[in-house]
Write a protein that holds these residues in place. Structure first.
Motif: not given
Length: 128
Positions: A91-97, A104-112
């Motif tokens: 996700l970091h490679l896809l420019h999420y931070t 953080r909430n957006k990235m963690q929701n995608i991870e979940k």
């Protein structure tokens, strides 16, 4: 579940390194003289090899010793923790931070979502 990734194929490079090398890379690129579990290096270039176009999104550097010890310390299943590290770094490679609460909430929701879709538990819900 909403579509998270691009519809085109992507390519990444994954390297496994020891504590000494991850510490060196972390110091060189993040100015932190400590080991870490994973580093992501996004790319802005695409690669054209033998008439095939690859959407190369970057490099992921993983430190097995650190990740395995971290899983033990956090009382997480090792495979589950490895899956989370690869998803997180991709996700970091896809420019999420996770630089602020909203990102953080957006990235963690995608991870979940990805972890659950793969049959794993929510990586942010565990008991130490």
């Amino acid at each position: 579940m909403k579509k998270i990734f691009f519809s085109k194929k992507i390519e990444i490079t994954i390297r496994l390194v020891d504590i000494k090398e991850i510490t060196y890379l972390n110091k060189k690129y993040r100015r932190k003289n400590i080991p870490t579990n994973v580093l992501s290096f996004p790319s802005t270039e695409n690669i054209n090899i033998k008439h095939k176009f690859y959407n190369y999104i970057g490099d992921i550097i993983l430190c097995p010793n650190y990740i395995n010890k971290e899983a033990l310390l956090l009382k997480k299943d090792r495979l589950e923790h490895w899956a989370h590290m690869v998803i997180h770094s991709t996700l970091h490679l896809l420019h999420y931070t996770h630089n602020n609460k909203k990102s953080r909430n957006k990235m963690q929701n995608i991870e979940k979502e990805i972890m659950i879709k793969l049959g794993f538990r929510n990586p942010y819900k565990y008991h130490i």
